[in-house]
Each structure stands twice: as structure tokens, then as C-alpha cells.
Design a protein around this motif. Structure first.
Motif, PDB file in Angstrom:
ATOM      1  N   ASP A 181      46.308  39.773  42.963  1.00 38.04           N
ATOM      2  CA  ASP A 181      47.408  39.116  42.259  1.00 38.04           C
ATOM      3  C   ASP A 181      47.920  37.919  43.060  1.00 38.04           C
ATOM      4  OD1 ASP A 181      49.221  38.718  40.245  1.00 38.04           O
ATOM      5  OD2 ASP A 181      50.213  40.652  40.453  1.00 38.04           O
ATOM      6  N   ASP A 182      48.536  36.994  42.352  1.00 41.44           N
ATOM      7  CA  ASP A 182      49.185  35.830  42.992  1.00 41.44           C
ATOM      8  C   ASP A 182      48.242  35.112  43.949  1.00 41.44           C
ATOM      9  OD1 ASP A 182      51.328  36.828  41.608  1.00 41.44           O
ATOM     10  OD2 ASP A 182      52.285  37.730  43.352  1.00 41.44           O
ATOM     11  N   ASP A 204      47.633  32.203  40.817  1.00 40.36           N
ATOM     12  CA  ASP A 204      49.090  32.331  40.773  1.00 40.36           C
ATOM     13  C   ASP A 204      49.726  31.336  39.807  1.00 40.36           C
ATOM     14  OD1 ASP A 204      51.437  33.761  42.033  1.00 40.36           O
ATOM     15  OD2 ASP A 204      52.032  31.654  42.175  1.00 40.36           O
ATOM     16  N   GLU A 238      47.555  33.041  35.192  1.00 40.78           N
ATOM     17  CA  GLU A 238      48.860  33.473  34.697  1.00 40.78           C
ATOM     18  C   GLU A 238      49.794  32.266  34.644  1.00 40.78           C
ATOM     19  OE1 GLU A 238      49.978  36.726  37.305  1.00 40.78           O
ATOM     20  OE2 GLU A 238      50.459  35.378  38.932  1.00 40.78           O
TER      21      GLU A 238
HETATM   22 MG    MG Z   1      50.843  37.258  39.693  1.00 38.34          MG
END
Ligand code: MG
Ligand code: C2E
Ligand code: MG
Ligand code: MG
Length: 293
Positions: A181-182, A204, A238
Motif C-alpha cells: 500500500d501507499d 500512492d 488509488e
Molecule cells: Mg494507499
């Protein structure tokens, strides 16, 4: 507080600091109660294949239905639990709730992927695997290949080779997939993609959101996509806030996206209705074909 073991050593006393600590303890107690009293809820944000407009899955995002303060977003409480035992308790609550949701979807005939957010620290705790196995056993018919863990960096240092084993085990035993993630914002994103056998990289949102206006962010998004491709790892963006984002991402070779332009996170009970009325839209495809010509 001011004196140390009876000697005359005087340590700096900062009343402000003490107030902060007390406030934090108070808040942690409140969060512990909230877990027990089931005040947390999961919202679900659709994930979309850009080329078809179809929803292939959802990310579970936690919120706190606070009895006095109303619905609280994770930025109001999530950092507080990191580095405390509640980091694991809350993660466990999320896993239980998400497995239940996935089982319900599968019983209704849906094949959606469901991802949850867990910290790398939680993954590295010694009983993570045993505990997870116990929970999964409660759903004998569950297709766990549709379950995904998004790995977050928390503040605690965690053992990468241990996490690597956990990721490997989840995959070989249950077909559970993992995502970084990110990606690009952590201390050691490149080491993580190098060392952890993950399936997906999530670009991210801070880079994605600004990619149309800031050339530097655009280059980073492009670079992360190329990096993921060269490692044979899927990539999802995202923070897709406009059709133009989808268009440029598709042209760059990123076919999976999440963002307000597609759908906002929804409470569980609204999903059925949302899906019934959902019409896949693919405006970005038309435009990205234009881009190529
Ligand atoms: Mg994220
Ligand atoms: P994340 O995992 O990177 O989740 C994406 C965040 O971006 C979510 O915020 C989502 O609502 C928001 N978002 C999605 N699309 C857009 C968009 O187009 N524009 C903008 N501006 N934002 C968008 P949320 O739900 O507030 O969560 C924030 C962070 O809190 C998450 O970032 C994750 O790090 C953490 N978090 C959320 N749920 C959990 C959880 O169950 N456990 C843990 N440990 N952390 C969680
Ligand atoms: Mg996430
Ligand atoms: Mg985030």
C-alpha cells in the motif's frame, strides 16, 4: 515526577507533555471499549478495471461510529493505535469482519476480491498465522483466493524476512494475495518490492492525484508502473479523481484503479443497491485511444 530516585537530579517537567500523554491514554481506553462494543464499521470502496469499467473488488476501510462524535475517519484514530497492543486488536477485528463479509458475498454468488489494510508489524507478530488459520476455519466454504492483504508500514520496525515468510504462507496455504500500500511514500518501498513476494503495488494517491498538474508526480506514477511491470507485479492506482486520470493511467499501462471518480467508499448495507444500479463506464478508453492516435 520532577525528582529521580531520591537524588537531587531534577528532570525537565513539561506539563503540556503530561496532558498529551493522559489524553492519549484516555483515547486508547476509548478505542479499546469501542472494539469491545463493536463501534467500528467497515466501508467498502470499489476497485475497477479501467478497460472494461467493471468492478472486480473492494477495499475495506475502517470508520468509527462514535456514540458522541458521529462517524470518524481513520485519520482521527488510526495513528493512535500504532505502537500499542491495540494495533493488533484492531487488525484482528478488521479480519473477522472482512472474512464475514467475503463469505456473505460468496454465498450470494459474487466473486469480488476483498482487500483489508494490515500493518507490517501485525503481520510479523508471532501468532499471526495461527490466529488467521483459526478464523478462516470458521468458513469451510470460503474461497480465500479472493481475500487480499494490503500491507501498511506502521512506526514499529518489523522483520522483513519474517513478513516475507508470512506472505508466502498466506499465498501457498490459502491463495491470499498481498499488496504494497501507499507505494513510494514509505521508508523502504524499493526494498519491499525487492524482498516481499507481493502480487500488487498500489501507487500512492498523493502522486496519482497530482499527476495531471505536476510533471514530477506524473514521472513517479509512470516509473512505479514500469517498475511493477518489470517485477511482474500488478499495479493499481488509488486517488483517481477524474476521467482524465483514468485516461492517462490506461495510456501508461495501468488498468486497475480506485478513486472518487469511480466510486466512494460505501457502507456495507448500500453495496447491494449500488451494484444493482452500477453501469460500467469506459469514457477513458475512448479518450486513451485518441491519445494513442
Ligand atoms: Mg494507499
Ligand atoms: P489507504 O489504505 O491508502 O486507503 C485509501 C484512502 O484514500 C481511503 O481513505 C479512501 O477513502 C481514500 N480515497 C479513495 N479514493 C480517493 C480519491 O479519489 N481521492 C481522495 N482524496 N481520497 C481517496 P480513508 O478511508 O480515510 O483511509 C485512510 C487510511 O487509513 C488508509 O489509506 C489506511 O492507511 C488507513 N486505514 C483505513 N482502514 C484501515 C484499517 O482497517 N486498518 C488500518 N490499519 N488502517 C486503515
Ligand atoms: Mg489500503
Ligand atoms: Mg494511505
Amino acid at each position: 515526577k520532577a525528582k529521580l530516585d531520591g537524588k537531587s537530579t531534577v528532570i525537565a517537567y513539561d506539563p503540556g507533555e503530561e496532558v498529551q500523554i493522559t489524553e492519549r491514554n484516555q483515547q486508547l481506553r476509548e478505542i479499546a471499549t469501542a472494539i469491545n462494543e463493536d463501534q467500528f464499521v467497515l466501508f467498502f470502496q470499489p476497485k475497477v478495471t479501467l478497460s472494461t469499467g467493471n468492478i472486480f473488488g473492494f477495499e475495506a476501510l475502517i470508520r468509527w461510529q462514535h456514540p458522541q462524535k458521529g462517524l470518524l475517519m481513520p485519520d482521527k484514530f488510526i495513528d493512535q493505535v500504532y505502537d500499542t497492543e491495540l494495533e493488533v486488536s484492531l487488525g484482528q477485528w478488521v479480519i473477522c469482519r472482512a472474512l464475514k463479509q467475503l463469505a456473505e458475498w460468496q454465498q450470494a454468488g459474487h466473486n469480488y476480491q476483498l482487500s483489508i489494510n494490515l500493518t507490517a508489524y501485525h503481520l510479523s507478530t508471532s501468532d499471526f498465522i495461527d490466529w488467521l488459520q483459526q478464523q478462516i476455519k470458521r468458513y469451510p466454504d470460503l474461497d480465500t483466493r479472493r481475500f487480499q492483504i494490503e500491507i501498511l508500514e506502521s512506526n514499529r520496525l518489523s522483520d522483513l524476512s519474517l513478513i516475507s515468510n508470512v506472505v508466502e504462507f498466506c499465498k501457498s496455504e490459502f491463495g491470499i494475495t498481498t499488496a504494497l500500500d501507499d507505494f513510494g511514500t514509505g521508508y523502504s518501498s524499493l526494498t519491499h518490492i525487492r524482498v516481499l513476494p507481493v502480487d500488487v503495488v498500489k501507487v500512492d494517491q498523493t502522486f496519482v492525484r497530482r499527476m495531471l498538474t505536476e510533471p514530477e508526480d506524473c514521472k513517479i506514477v509512470e516509473g512505479v508502473i514500469a517498475l511493477a511491470q518489470s517485477f511482474n507485479i500488478q499495479v493499481i492506482a488509488e486517488g483517481v479523481e477524474s476521467i482524465a486520470h483514468g485516461e492517462v493511467l490506461l495510456a501508461m499501462g495501468c488498468n486497475q484503479a480506485q478513486g472518487y471518480a469511480l466510486a466512494k467508499p460505501l457502507p456495507g448495507e448500500q453495496i447491494k443497491n449500488f451494484l444493482a444500479n452500477y453501469e460500467p463506464f469506459t469514457q477513458w478508453c475512448a479518450q486513451s485511444d485518441l491519445l494513442k492516435n
